[in-house]
Design a protein around this motif. Structure first.
Motif, short mmCIF file in Angstrom:
data_model
loop_
_atom_site.label_atom_id
_atom_site.label_comp_id
_atom_site.label_asym_id
_atom_site.label_seq_id
_atom_site.Cartn_x
_atom_site.Cartn_y
_atom_site.Cartn_z
N ASP A 485 -7.75 48.63 -0.18
CA ASP A 485 -8.79 48.03 0.75
C ASP A 485 -10.37 48.64 0.49
O ASP A 485 -10.95 48.47 1.45
CB ASP A 485 -8.41 48.70 2.18
N ASP A 488 -12.87 45.73 1.35
CA ASP A 488 -13.13 45.59 2.87
C ASP A 488 -13.76 46.63 3.45
O ASP A 488 -14.68 46.43 4.28
CB ASP A 488 -11.66 45.80 3.52
N ARG A 491 -17.36 45.84 2.37
CA ARG A 491 -18.05 44.88 3.31
C ARG A 491 -18.38 45.53 4.67
O ARG A 491 -19.63 45.01 4.91
CB ARG A 491 -16.94 44.06 3.45
N ARG A 492 -17.53 46.31 5.14
CA ARG A 492 -17.85 46.92 6.48
C ARG A 492 -19.28 47.78 6.57
O ARG A 492 -20.01 47.90 7.21
CB ARG A 492 -16.66 47.99 6.88
#
Length: 522
Positions: A485, A488, A491-492
């Motif tokens: 992850d 992800d 990106r956060r």
């Protein structure tokens, strides 16, 4: 009571008609309110106008409120000073998002209100100051209007007004007349404009255009969202042979999916420096693209190529004092200012630019060795900063003021040897290397690292804040690498960094990841 064309305006005789106008400075909201009052009074009605000022685009538009009622010999009406939620017949919005704010305030209701709004955008300060793309979503207002209003008339009234040498208030007035929401004939509207006595002919032309367009209004023609579509690329200032050579390189070396973006990059960098610099951009892009064949098989090749073409161009066309000066003295800027203030051909418009350079910017614009030498001597740096670091107002409408900025802009030919350029290129190479390390093993993570370059933008303090946020996000990439992850989480982090100027959201996101990693380690 029904409008003369039978399209609305049904009201009881003993209840006033209420019109709310939302407009920012320079859009003629006060003039529009005066026209409506003159219109009503000319027909023998009693009318009253009030206004609640906003602070330009910072806290919203000024709300002008008009109430009108047919005069009665046996009674004196008491009219309201403020619009009340659920009690407004017509809302006139001189900008699309102001129409959305009227809906949020409850001024627009499906049982009663006709919303007449211009679909053009004048970006509010809150949209401009966001670290990322803070532009409001125009489609959200359209969707809300479809539910919240009795009727919506929406089109680009600012463009109509500009084409007719007037301001948006005139085309709004025409759209109001064309809507039939008020029980007055077209001739009465035009008489109110003539009675004003200022800019009559241009206002009547814009009024007529708005009137005609209101009768054909359908689905709102919304402006595109996002800076890439909303802002046009600057013109390429090169001859055809130089441009042809660059185009040939794009078609021969760049994947089809990324060619449009690469062409935009070439235009930007040619305008920023020269064709040779744009050629260097294509060389750097080619080098990076050669590293991604493994990612292509995993379905990320095109996305990575497009993002690399975009972000490398942005990184190479950073904002500096040469760029700022160059943009402020361009003929296109002077023309745009004249259009915005609706100046006639025989009027003189003088522009005053506020400049506040710091010694940091001055050093960064100097030759690399000289700039670094001054920075390494704190005493000298502080002494020079006391001289440089102060606000200046430069009147570019004067010969001296124009020449000051022209002289600064002319030194852009030396920027590639400046201290700032060396640092920007070193940072770009480190960023590309970080993305390149994950191209084969985790292309999704590599793509997110490329997107993180958008955190670095602007000039002076804005650039420093963005660079600091990027460094914090980049520092987390090696710690996250190897996790399924990882992309992800990066990106956060990027989204958190874009949420606020101070970086509070990013602080929280970093702490969350650190806690997660610590727990996983134990």
């Amino acid at each position: 009571m029904v409008g003369p064309d039978g399209r609305g305006g049904i009201r009881r005789e003993d209840r006033p008609l209420a019109v709310a106008i939302l407009a920012m400075g320079g859009q003629g909201g006060g003039v529009l309110a005066d026209w409506i009052v003159a219109l009503a009074e000319g027909a023998g009605w009693v009318a009253q106008t009030t206004s609640v000022p906003g602070v330009a685009q910072r806290t919203g538009a000024t709300i002008y409120y008009v109430e009108m009622i047919r005069a009665r010999p046996d009674a004196s009406p008491v009219l309201s000073l403020m619009p009340a939620a659920g009690d407004v017949d017509v809302v006139l919005a001189a900008e699309w998002m102001e129409g959305g704010r009227a809906i949020l305030r409850g001024l627009v209701t499906p049982e009663r209100t006709t919303l007449i709004a211009s679909t053009h955008r004048s970006f509010a300060v809150v949209e401009k100051e966001r670290p990322g793309d803070g532009i409001g979503d125009s489609t959200a207002v359209a969707e809300a209007a479809g539910i919240a209003t009795k009727r919506t008339i929406a089109f680009d009234m600012a463009a109509l007004a500009e084409a007719n040498g007037s301001v948006v208030s005139a085309s709004l007035f025409g759209a109001l007349a064309g809507s039939g929401a008020l029980p007055f004939p077209r001739e009465a509207f035009e008489g109110a404009i003539r009675a004003g006595g200022v800019g009559v002919e241009a206002s009547l032309r814009a009024f007529a255009a708005g009137f005609d367009r209101a009768g054909k209004a359908g689905k709102p023609d919304l402006p595109p969202k996002g800076p890439d579509k909303a802002l046009p690329e600057p013109p390429v200032r090169v001859g055809a042979p130089a441009l042809d050579a660059l185009l040939a390189r794009i078609h021969g070396e760049v994947p089809p999916a990324a060619r449009t973006m690469a062409y935009a990059g070439v235009r930007r960098l040619t305008d920023w420096q020269d064709p040779a610099y744009a050629d260097a951009y294509l060389s750097r892009l080619k080098t990076f693209l050669a590293e991604i064949p493994a990612a292509t098989t995993l379905g990320f090749g095109d996305a990575i190529a497009v993002e690399a073409a975009r972000q490398i161009a942005v990184a190479m066309a950073y904002d500096d004092m040469y760029r700022v000066a160059d943009l402020k003295i361009r003929e296109t800027r002077f023309d745009r200012v004249r259009r915005e203030v609706a100046a006639r051909a025989d009027q003189i418009v003088l522009t005053t630019e506020f400049m506040h350079p710091r010694m940091e910017e001055v050093c960064s614009a100097l030759p690399a060795r000289l700039g670094a030498w001054i920075e390494s001597r704190p005493g000298l740096f502080r002494a020079l900063d006391r001289i440089v670091n102060r606000g200046r107002r430069v009147r570019t409408g004067t010969i001296l003021g124009f020449l000051q900025l022209y002289a600064v802009a002319s030194f852009k030919r030396f920027r590639l040897g400046a201290l700032r350029h060396g640092r920007e290129m070193a940072h770009m190479e480190a960023w590309l290397a970080l993305a390149g390390r994950h191209l084969a093993t985790d292309p999704a993570l590599a793509l997110e690292v490329l997107k993180c370059r958008r955190l670095v933008k602007g000039y002076s303090d804005t650039h420093a804040r963005g660079l600091s946020k990027y460094d914090r996000v980049a520092a987390m990439v090696p710690r996250l690498a190897g996790r399924t992850d990882a992309a992800d989480w990066v990106r956060r982090l990027r989204q958190a960094a874009l949420l606020d100027e101070a970086g509070t959201a990013l602080d929280g996101a970093v702490k969350t990841i650190e806690a997660m990693l610590s727990e996983a380690a134990t």
